[in-house]
Design an enzyme around this catalytic site. Structure first.
Site, mmCIF file in Angstrom:
data_model
loop_
_atom_site.group_PDB
_atom_site.id
_atom_site.type_symbol
_atom_site.label_atom_id
_atom_site.label_comp_id
_atom_site.label_asym_id
_atom_site.label_seq_id
_atom_site.Cartn_x
_atom_site.Cartn_y
_atom_site.Cartn_z
ATOM 1 N N GLU A 183 -4.464 12.416 23.131
ATOM 2 C CA GLU A 183 -5.866 12.722 23.418
ATOM 3 C C GLU A 183 -6.290 14.073 22.874
ATOM 4 O O GLU A 183 -7.372 14.215 22.297
ATOM 5 C CB GLU A 183 -6.134 12.668 24.926
ATOM 6 C CG GLU A 183 -6.097 11.273 25.523
ATOM 7 C CD GLU A 183 -4.687 10.756 25.758
ATOM 8 O OE1 GLU A 183 -3.732 11.563 25.653
ATOM 9 O OE2 GLU A 183 -4.526 9.560 26.052
ATOM 10 N N HIS A 188 -6.996 7.323 37.482
ATOM 11 C CA HIS A 188 -7.768 6.436 36.601
ATOM 12 C C HIS A 188 -9.129 6.079 37.199
ATOM 13 O O HIS A 188 -9.679 5.021 36.881
ATOM 14 C CB HIS A 188 -7.012 5.133 36.352
ATOM 15 C CG HIS A 188 -5.826 5.246 35.454
ATOM 16 N ND1 HIS A 188 -4.658 5.841 35.848
ATOM 17 C CD2 HIS A 188 -5.624 4.839 34.178
ATOM 18 C CE1 HIS A 188 -3.782 5.779 34.845
ATOM 19 N NE2 HIS A 188 -4.345 5.177 33.822
HETATM 20 C C1 TPP Z 1 -2.806 10.336 28.837
HETATM 21 C C2 TPP Z 1 -2.940 8.871 28.875
HETATM 22 N N1 TPP Z 1 -3.430 8.228 27.806
HETATM 23 C C3 TPP Z 1 -3.562 6.898 27.813
HETATM 24 C C4 TPP Z 1 -3.197 6.182 28.910
HETATM 25 C C5 TPP Z 1 -3.398 4.692 28.953
HETATM 26 N N2 TPP Z 1 -2.107 4.034 28.802
HETATM 27 C C6 TPP Z 1 -1.378 3.728 29.880
HETATM 28 S S1 TPP Z 1 0.115 3.147 29.468
HETATM 29 C C7 TPP Z 1 -0.227 3.264 27.829
HETATM 30 C C8 TPP Z 1 0.813 2.867 26.841
HETATM 31 C C9 TPP Z 1 2.048 3.657 27.032
HETATM 32 O O1 TPP Z 1 2.988 3.280 26.112
HETATM 33 P P1 TPP Z 1 4.487 3.727 26.261
HETATM 34 O O2 TPP Z 1 4.570 5.180 26.479
HETATM 35 O O3 TPP Z 1 5.209 3.175 25.087
HETATM 36 O O4 TPP Z 1 4.963 3.020 27.606
HETATM 37 P P2 TPP Z 1 5.058 1.454 27.897
HETATM 38 O O5 TPP Z 1 3.736 1.053 28.450
HETATM 39 O O6 TPP Z 1 5.376 0.754 26.648
HETATM 40 O O7 TPP Z 1 6.123 1.345 28.923
HETATM 41 C C10 TPP Z 1 -1.492 3.764 27.621
HETATM 42 C C11 TPP Z 1 -2.113 3.979 26.312
HETATM 43 C C12 TPP Z 1 -2.696 6.888 30.018
HETATM 44 N N3 TPP Z 1 -2.359 6.255 31.144
HETATM 45 N N4 TPP Z 1 -2.560 8.225 29.971
#
Ligand code: TPP
Ligand code: MG
Lengths: 344, 332
Positions: free
Chosen positions: B64, B133
């Site tokens: 971000e 959220h």
């Molecule tokens: C700072 C932030 N940006 C975006 C999100 C939205 N979001 C939640 S999980 C996710 C994907 C995370 O991917 P990863 O770190 O690979 O974990 P996974 O879900 O694959 O376990 C996103 C974009 C968030 N919760 N926090």
């Protein structure tokens, strides 16, 4: 690894068995299977409860990633700590939480780990060293470094694990945290559970290096890649990292390559990956099936033993859901409780 | 020529605005997390990637701070980025770029540049997504000179204000309540703008002014209907922009009704309602007040997960009814 390989003549018995079979008793190995089933069935139970409208909001399931959570937690004691993620049910259970209180939390009840205030995305069990899941990608990584700073300052033997996903490795917090941890040689282990995608965005489309472990070089710490669906590989890497951390040699970055069987969350149209890919991981690389077969192959458990574990787990899950259903909801008059520390 | 008017959802209206902006101006492009094939966490970008391609509908890594900074850098050098935060809560990770860079760059450089960046923030509670959220952080950004901060409440405004934001030479922050995305309303085809900095009187009335923002406008209108049957004639002012605030419309309304109720979802203390109240207290409308100003805002707590607690955290129609009734009969 087959039994034939395991019994090579010239070596002492068991010498080239995978790590965990040399390290752990049959009892603990069976317990590990039990816990992996507990994670799987907990999430299936949560998913079903969600479908039935008993759980609201959203949730992120780690089905398919159980060996990763379990393997990392095998060498840990209750005193060791973890920070977890939005996909954190497995970490919570592997670290020792009770599924009944987790269900209660998901049902929004006062008997839940967060008294109904947190839900799935903020699940925690401080009593077993889980400092909490996190709704913020990368949010837990610097916190783990802080916990490790405490451990070092207080001269405790504690190590801290920070779980995070592949997506988190592109947050500034990841880079700042790794740098400080290495700079100050803190007893922290960074565990990237690389399931190939951050939501819809693949590693190739988000990350300038092929492996998250490659990032370790920039922060002068070991970067280790393991097959996250092979319990022994994960546990072995964790053991070595824990040894290093306890010996004051500093942090390690472990990249555990795995896969989530389910969509990212409850609102995923799965447009970014193919059916074939998902099928392949589900049918050929399921971490529980793999581990169970291995245990049977090495004569540690038989079919009846497996059945017994599954049944015991199913009962634990059913009881947990009943406990959650029967528990009271928080009262509105307590809306502003726990915002500040109550001083009475 | 009259433009045909259709019923669109708030999300569709935003999507249409972004499509029109990209069709009419090559400099416009979109950036954000999972806005491509996934279609955005709330399906606002939807299938735009198929129409405009992956180099105009850019999936960023989960970065971000960096992403917002890239958008600022692109804006200051001649492009027109529209940056989507997946949740408004993640603005906290990008505060540096928003507050220290985007908002101040023109000023610090003595007017030599401008920063025409648009940032979109899905905000608010009501989805069971709990403390990280569900926040309404618009007042945070409303506190920063250099930014413009808007909260459209209808599909019509969502489209027109987004197009106004894209055309605006300065950084515009758009807070979109997640529960509004599926609400429908009339939206004309084609290009039009709704001015930033101008409130809208959604309902005229004589007895009491409710100044509301975003989803609270709809709750206020609901309450106004009930109150009408009780003989209380409510004027509902949709603030629409919190920076720069349309003081004139609010002042005129309060001068007419002599009673003011502010309703907003953000935490009550130090929020939008505090500013509206203080602005009235400082204005000539103060002498017209027949009763103390009343604010209804979010409770002094993070947003809880439990659905009943969650509802209790933000103003609901019954809260507005109760406050309006006692305000309508109260006196100084
Ligand atoms: C700072 C932030 N940006 C975006 C999100 C939205 N979001 C939640 S999980 C996710 C994907 C995370 O991917 P990863 O770190 O690979 O974990 P996974 O879900 O694959 O376990 C996103 C974009 C968030 N919760 N926090
Ligand atoms: Mg991932």
């Amino acid at each position: 690894m087959t039994v034939a390989q395991a019994k090579t003549k010239d070596l002492p018995a068991g010498a080239n068995l995978p790590f965990i079979y040399r390290e752990y008793s049959a009892e603990r190995l069976k317990q590990a299977l039990h816990k992996m089933y507990l994670i799987r069935q907990f999430e299936e139970g949560a998913e079903e409860s969600y479908t039935r409208g008993l759980i609201h909001g959203t949730m992120h399931l780690s089905i398919g990633q159980e060996a990763s959570a379990m393997g990392i937690c095998m060498p840990l004691t209750n005193d060791d700590q973890i920070t977890s993620t939005h996909r954190g049910h497995g970490h919570c259970i592997a670290k020792g939480a009770e599924v009944s209180k987790m269900f209660a939390e998901f049902f929004g009840k006062t008997t839940g780990y967060c008294r109904g205030r947190g839900g799935s995305m903020h699940i925690a069990d401080v009593t077993t060293g889980n400092l909490g899941a996190n709704g913020i990608v990368g949010g837990g990584i610097p916190i783990a470094v802080g916990a490790a700073l405490t451990a070092k300052r207080l001269k405790s033997d504690r190590v801290v694990i920070s779980f995070f996903g592949d997506g988190a490795n592109n947050e500034g917090a990841f880079h700042e945290a790794l740098n400080m941890a290495s700079l100050w040689k803190l007893p922290v282990i960074f565990v990237c559970e690389n399931n190939g995608y951050g939501m819809s965005t693949s590693m190739a489309r988000s990350t300038a290096v092929p492996n998250v472990a490659d990032r370790a070089a920039a922060y002068a710490m070991p970067g280790v890649i393991v097959d996250g669906n092979v319990l022994s590989e994960v546990a072995e890497a964790s053991h070595e990292a824990v040894r290093r951390a306890r010996a004051g040699e500093g942090p390690t970055l472990i990249e555990s390559k795995t896969y989530r069987h389910r969509g990212h969350s409850k609102s995923d149209r799965n447009r970014y990956r193919t059916k074939e890919e998902i099928e392949d991981w589900m049918t050929n690389r399921d971490p529980i099936v793999r581990y169970e077969n291995e245990l049977m192959e090495f004569g540690i458990i038989d079919q009846a033993g497996v059945e017994a574990i599954r049944e015991a787990v199913a009962k634990e899950i059913a009881d947990g859901i009943e406990f959650a259903k029967a528990s009271p909801s928080p009262e509105i008059r307590n809306l502003e409780r726990y915002v500040y520390t109550e001083t009475v | 020529m009259d433009q045909a008017v259709r019923e669109l959802s708030y999300a569709q209206a935003i999507q249409e605005a972004m499509a029109i902006a990209m069709e009419t101006d090559e400099r416009v492009f979109l950036m954000g997390e999972d806005i491509g094939v996934y279609g955005g966490a709330f399906q606002v970008t939807g299938d735009l990637v198929e129409r405009f391609g992956a180099d105009r509908v850019i999936d960023t890594p989960i970065s971000e701070l960096g992403g917002a900074g890239v958008a600022v850098g692109a804006a200051v050098t001649g492009l027109r980025p529209i940056f989507e935060f997946q949740f408004s809560d993640f603005a906290t990770l990008a505060m540096e770029q928003i507050v220290n860079q985007a908002a101040k760059m023109r000023y610090m450089l003595g007017g030599a540049v401008s920063v025409p960046v648009v940032m979109r923030f899905p905000a608010g509670s009501g989805t069971g997504a709990a403390a990280q959220h569900s926040q309404s952080l618009e007042a945070w950004l409303g506190h920063v000179p250099g930014l413009k901060v808007i909260q459209p409440s209808t599909p019509y405004d969502a489209k027109g204000m987004l197009l106004a934001a894209v055309a605006d030479p300065d950084p515009v922050m758009i807070f979109e309540h997640k529960l509004l995305y599926k609400t429908k309303g009339p939206v004309p085809e084609g290009y039009y703008t709704v001015p930033i900095g101008k409130a809208a009187i959604r309902r005229e009335g004589r007895d009491l002014t409710i100044v509301a923002t975003s989803i609270m406008v709809h709750k206020a209108l609901d309450a106004a209907k009930t109150l009408e049957a009780e003989g209380i004639d409510v004027e509902v002012v949709d603030l629409r922009t919190i920076r720069p605030m349309d003081k004139e419309t609010v002042i005129e309304s309060v001068k007419k009704t002599s009673r003011l109720l502010c309703v907003y979802e953000g935490v009550k203390t130090l929020g939008v309602g505090a500013e509206v109240s203080a602005m009235i207290a400082e204005s000539e409308a103060f002498d017209f007040l027949d009763a103390p100003i009343v604010r209804l805002g979010g409770a002094e707590t993070p947003i809880p997960y439990n659905p009943e607690l969650e509802k209790a955290t933000v103003p609901q129609v019954p809260d507005i009814l109760a406050a309006a009734r006692s305000l309508a009969t109260g006196s100084r």
